[in-house]
Design a protein around this motif. Structure first.
Motif, PDB file in Angstrom:
ATOM      1  N   THR A  46      46.409  77.315  36.008  1.00  0.00           N
ATOM      2  CA  THR A  46      47.510  77.015  35.087  1.00  0.00           C
ATOM      3  C   THR A  46      47.620  75.510  34.875  1.00  0.00           C
ATOM      4  O   THR A  46      48.593  75.030  34.315  1.00  0.00           O
ATOM      5  CB  THR A  46      48.836  77.555  35.652  1.00  0.00           C
ATOM      6  N   GLU A  68      44.938  87.723  29.026  1.00  0.00           N
ATOM      7  CA  GLU A  68      46.170  88.513  29.146  1.00  0.00           C
ATOM      8  C   GLU A  68      46.873  88.622  27.797  1.00  0.00           C
ATOM      9  O   GLU A  68      47.214  89.717  27.336  1.00  0.00           O
ATOM     10  CB  GLU A  68      47.104  87.886  30.174  1.00  0.00           C
ATOM     11  N   ILE A  69      47.158  87.491  27.166  1.00  0.00           N
ATOM     12  CA  ILE A  69      47.787  87.463  25.845  1.00  0.00           C
ATOM     13  C   ILE A  69      46.961  86.501  24.994  1.00  0.00           C
ATOM     14  O   ILE A  69      46.876  85.308  25.301  1.00  0.00           O
ATOM     15  CB  ILE A  69      49.254  87.006  25.910  1.00  0.00           C
ATOM     16  N   ASN A  72      49.975  83.690  21.268  1.00  0.00           N
ATOM     17  CA  ASN A  72      51.399  83.561  21.576  1.00  0.00           C
ATOM     18  C   ASN A  72      52.059  82.662  20.527  1.00  0.00           C
ATOM     19  O   ASN A  72      51.809  81.459  20.493  1.00  0.00           O
ATOM     20  CB  ASN A  72      51.586  82.959  22.972  1.00  0.00           C
ATOM     21  N   ASP A  77      46.431  80.596  23.366  1.00  0.00           N
ATOM     22  CA  ASP A  77      46.715  80.096  24.696  1.00  0.00           C
ATOM     23  C   ASP A  77      46.206  81.127  25.722  1.00  0.00           C
ATOM     24  O   ASP A  77      46.616  82.299  25.670  1.00  0.00           O
ATOM     25  CB  ASP A  77      48.231  79.876  24.857  1.00  0.00           C
ATOM     26  N   GLU A 124      50.927  77.983  28.539  1.00  0.00           N
ATOM     27  CA  GLU A 124      51.819  78.890  29.266  1.00  0.00           C
ATOM     28  C   GLU A 124      51.047  79.991  29.999  1.00  0.00           C
ATOM     29  O   GLU A 124      51.459  80.426  31.059  1.00  0.00           O
ATOM     30  CB  GLU A 124      52.814  79.531  28.297  1.00  0.00           C
ATOM     31  N   GLN A 125      49.945  80.447  29.388  1.00  0.00           N
ATOM     32  CA  GLN A 125      49.197  81.567  29.950  1.00  0.00           C
ATOM     33  C   GLN A 125      48.113  81.067  30.917  1.00  0.00           C
ATOM     34  O   GLN A 125      47.534  79.986  30.753  1.00  0.00           O
ATOM     35  CB  GLN A 125      48.543  82.384  28.826  1.00  0.00           C
ATOM     36  N   THR A 126      47.839  81.883  31.906  1.00  0.00           N
ATOM     37  CA  THR A 126      46.814  81.558  32.893  1.00  0.00           C
ATOM     38  C   THR A 126      45.425  81.737  32.287  1.00  0.00           C
ATOM     39  O   THR A 126      45.155  82.709  31.571  1.00  0.00           O
ATOM     40  CB  THR A 126      46.948  82.456  34.140  1.00  0.00           C
TER      41      THR A 126
END
Length: 459
Positions: A46, A68-69, A72, A77, A124-126
């Motif tokens: 992160t 994951e996402i 965003n 991201d 924000e995302q890993t």
């Protein structure tokens, strides 16, 4: 042709991490429809600007991650950049849904040593890193995890064409009872990967696997509910760990046309090699199915040996034919030479010079021999045998030709010690010239009349 890929997990000590990273095991296995991360492990960060690098010897590379996402608020991201030997290479767009086993970047280049570097940009995302796959160049790569799929000849040889079919552009499938897949591998273990199709009967089925003819182990082929999308990169089983060496896998389908098929996309061999497997000794047992579809790999190996024997036999036969033709040609030529008349050598016969008068014989020693060759007329015995005579103007030394000058009526030169006498009292000496031009020394008696006769030739 064999195409075998080296798989490097994120836990490999050969990967150098820079920045802040942490590990995850198993929490993302059910994410998306692309199966679990390789070995169910991930490295995450992160921290913006974190990176990792990996040195290898190869001709291509691909980097896989878990997203994951993907998007965003319209902002991608995380983001990433990939470099080979310091030069940036293209990256792939992120998926539109959370997923595992997503390709971040991939590139093909010249064979040789290279360094891969990946930089992560995190908001924000890993950023989750999964694995690296590369095609090795140069010599054999051993003791690595090796991915083998339909691009490999031995892999395809283990799939009988009458019971296995390439399906959905993903991999092979079969609903034939007792359909088998056999594969020889060199390593310590094997992972079997397939897919769950979205257009086949939704009924669970089973299959078995066995290594080196051991006890078959059963595994489940789970069906998915209607409307479920195609699931890829599904690991159906992993074998036990065996001593590193040559082994043989056999998988047998226990379903039928009313059940979920047995599928196959690739296998990953632990502690494997990028070279073609040497196979299993002939004494090993792989079993056989009732349909006769098992043992396909062994049949393919036998076919390769047969082809090699046919090629060698053809080459040796061709060489033998060439040698036979050459021998026949030589014997025929030798026989023809023996049949041809041999040219007789032109031998030189030395004959003594024969004077034509008794007076010449009593007055002086024998004259030098005249040279007569085969085909010449012999020396004449009387004057009527010659067309003309010539007088000697001076004596000739050995090996010097006598030159004709005046007719025989001209007086021959006298020696200083000779008395003047009548020409009619002089002995007469006739000299016949041979056509070889050889002149031998001879003693001419005083006051002798020398008459030279030109050479005579046979017709």
């Amino acid at each position: 042709m064999s195409t075998r890929i080296v798989v490097v997990d994120d836990t490999s000590p050969n990967i150098n991490y820079a920045g802040t990273w942490f590990q995850d095991r198993g929490s993302k296995d059910s994410l998306g429809t692309y199966g679990a991360p390789y070995q169910s492990t991930l490295h995450g960060t992160t921290t913006n600007g974190s990176s990792f690098s990996f040195a290898f010897n190869g001709i291509s590379v691909d980097v896989f991650a878990t997203l994951e996402i993907a998007n965003n608020s319209g902002v991608i991201d995380p983001q990433w950049e990939c470099f080979i030997d310091g030069s940036q290479i293209p990256t792939y767009s992120p998926s539109t849904a959370p997923t595992n086993h997503w390709t971040l970047c991939g590139f093909t280049f010249s064979a040789g040593p290279h360094v891969l570097t990946v930089n992560a940009t995190v908001r924000e995302q890993t950023f989750w890193f999964d694995s690296i796959q590369y095609t090795s160049s140069g010599g054999s790569t051993t003791n690595q995890s090796i991915l083998i799929d339909e691009r490999d000849e031995e892999f395809r040889a283990g799939l009988s064409e009458d019971v296995w079919h390439f399906t959905s552009g993903v991999g092979y499938s079969s609903q034939v009872p007792n359909a088998a897949f056999t594969f020889n591998f060199s390593g310590s273990s094997l992972e079997y990967y397939g897919f769950i199709p979205d257009n086949f009967p939704r009924v669970d089925a089973t299959a078995t696997w066995a290594v080196d003819g051991g006890t078959p182990q059963e595994f489940a082929l789970e069906a998915t509910p209607p409307g479920t999308p195609l699931h890829r990169f599904q690991k159906f089983f992993q074998t036990d760990v065996y001593p590193i060496g040559d082994h043989r896998l056999q998988v047998v389908y226990q379903g039928d046309s009313t059940k979920t098929p047995l599928t196959l996309t690739n296998v990953i061999v632990g502690n494997g090699t990028t070279t073609t497997s040497t196979g299993i000794p002939s004494g090993s047992s792989a079993g056989a199915g009732p349909t006769g579809t098992s043992g396909t790999s062994g049949a393919a190996t036998s076919g390769k040996s047969t082809n090699l024997g046919a090629i060698l036999g053809g080459v040796l036969g061709g060489l033998a034919l060439i040698l036979l033709v050459a021998l026949l040609f030589w014997l025929r030529r030798r026989r023809r030479r023996r049949a041809e008349p041999q040219e007789k050598p032109n031998t030189t016969v030395v004959q003594p010079f024969e004077p034509t008068t008794a007076a010449a014989l009593t007055a002086a020693p024998p004259l030098a021999p005249s040279v007569r060759t085969k085909g010449q007329l012999s020396l004449a015995t009387n004057e009527s045998d010659f067309s003309r005579t010539t007088a000697v103007t001076s004596p000739q030394s050995a090996g010097t030709a006598l030159s004709p000058s005046a007719p025989s009526s001209s007086p021959a030169p006298a020696h200083a010690t000779d008395n003047i006498h009548s020409e009619s009292d002089d002995p007469r000496v006739i000299v016949v010239h041979a056509d070889s031009g050889v002149r031998l020394s001879q003693v001419i008696p005083p006051h002798a009349r020398v008459e030279e006769v030109p050479p005579t030739y046979s017709a």
